[in-house]
Scaffold this motif. Structure first.
Motif, PDB file in Angstrom:
ATOM      1  N   ASP A 148      12.551 -24.776 -28.932  1.00 21.03           N
ATOM      2  CA  ASP A 148      11.058 -24.121 -29.311  1.00 21.03           C
ATOM      3  C   ASP A 148      11.874 -22.832 -30.079  1.00 21.03           C
ATOM      4  N   VAL A 149      12.852 -22.570 -28.727  1.00 21.88           N
ATOM      5  CA  VAL A 149      12.951 -20.843 -28.403  1.00 21.88           C
ATOM      6  C   VAL A 149      14.066 -20.290 -29.685  1.00 21.88           C
ATOM      7  N   ILE A 150      14.733 -21.938 -29.884  1.00 20.13           N
ATOM      8  CA  ILE A 150      15.822 -21.505 -31.111  1.00 20.13           C
ATOM      9  C   ILE A 150      14.741 -21.770 -32.693  1.00 20.13           C
ATOM     10  N   ARG A 151      13.751 -22.404 -32.147  1.00 26.45           N
ATOM     11  CA  ARG A 151      12.924 -22.331 -33.067  1.00 26.45           C
ATOM     12  C   ARG A 151      11.992 -20.713 -33.570  1.00 26.45           C
ATOM     13  N   ALA A 152      11.738 -20.780 -32.777  1.00 29.90           N
ATOM     14  CA  ALA A 152      11.053 -19.274 -33.172  1.00 29.90           C
ATOM     15  C   ALA A 152      11.797 -18.426 -33.539  1.00 29.90           C
ATOM     16  N   ALA A 153      12.950 -17.581 -33.046  1.00 31.25           N
ATOM     17  CA  ALA A 153      13.966 -17.086 -32.873  1.00 31.25           C
ATOM     18  C   ALA A 153      15.307 -16.591 -34.378  1.00 31.25           C
ATOM     19  N   ASN A 154      14.450 -18.516 -34.709  1.00 35.29           N
ATOM     20  CA  ASN A 154      15.282 -18.818 -36.392  1.00 35.29           C
ATOM     21  C   ASN A 154      14.586 -17.801 -37.640  1.00 35.29           C
TER      22      ASN A 154
END
Ligand code: ASC
Length: 132
Positions: free
Chosen positions: A38-44
């Motif tokens: 989820d952090v990857i998705r949000a950071a992207n």
């Protein structure tokens, strides 16, 4: 045909609302149970918005709030382009770095980088957003 100022102001506000949504998801991971994907998705998502050319959300004619056209932006953003550009460059740079760090899944490193990103948000607010 250029979009109407009131339309641009609505887009501008929705873009920052979306950033706040992504930001909250990363905050939930950093402060609570870490969710790497989820952090990857949000950071992207944040990086994509940062790289999308936010300057185009501030065309001449969108300076003033008037009724439902209300905007919190200060006039300085339109008159000090060098300073506004520098704020944008910092945001882009920290957002791209956060997207990189997110991929490592290193929660402690994400927390540090998330703090750096937040400082660029706050810096721009201090300089260019009217107080509530
Ligand atoms: C948010 C939000 C802001 C920024 C800022 C970061 O989620 O709505 O204005 O993060 O608090 O310092």
């Amino acid at each position: 045909q250029a979009p109407k100022p009131e339309q641009v102001i609505k887009w501008r506000q929705s873009v920052y609302q979306t950033l706040a949504w992504y930001n909250g998801r990363i905050k939930a991971s950093v402060d609570g149970t870490y969710n790497k994907d989820d952090v990857i998705r949000a950071a992207n998502g944040i990086a994509a918005i940062a790289n999308s050319g936010l300057g185009a959300l501030y065309p001449a004619g969108t300076e003033t709030g008037k009724g439902w056209r209300e905007t919190s932006v200060k006039p300085e953003l339109f008159t000090d382009g060098a300073k506004a550009g520098e704020a944008a460059r910092k945001f882009i740079s920290e957002a791209n770095e956060l997207a990189k760090v997110a991929n490592t899944g290193d929660a402690a490193a994400v927390k540090v980088q998330f703090g750096k990103l937040g400082a660029t948000c706050k810096g721009c607010h201090d300089d260019f957003r009217k107080k509530d």
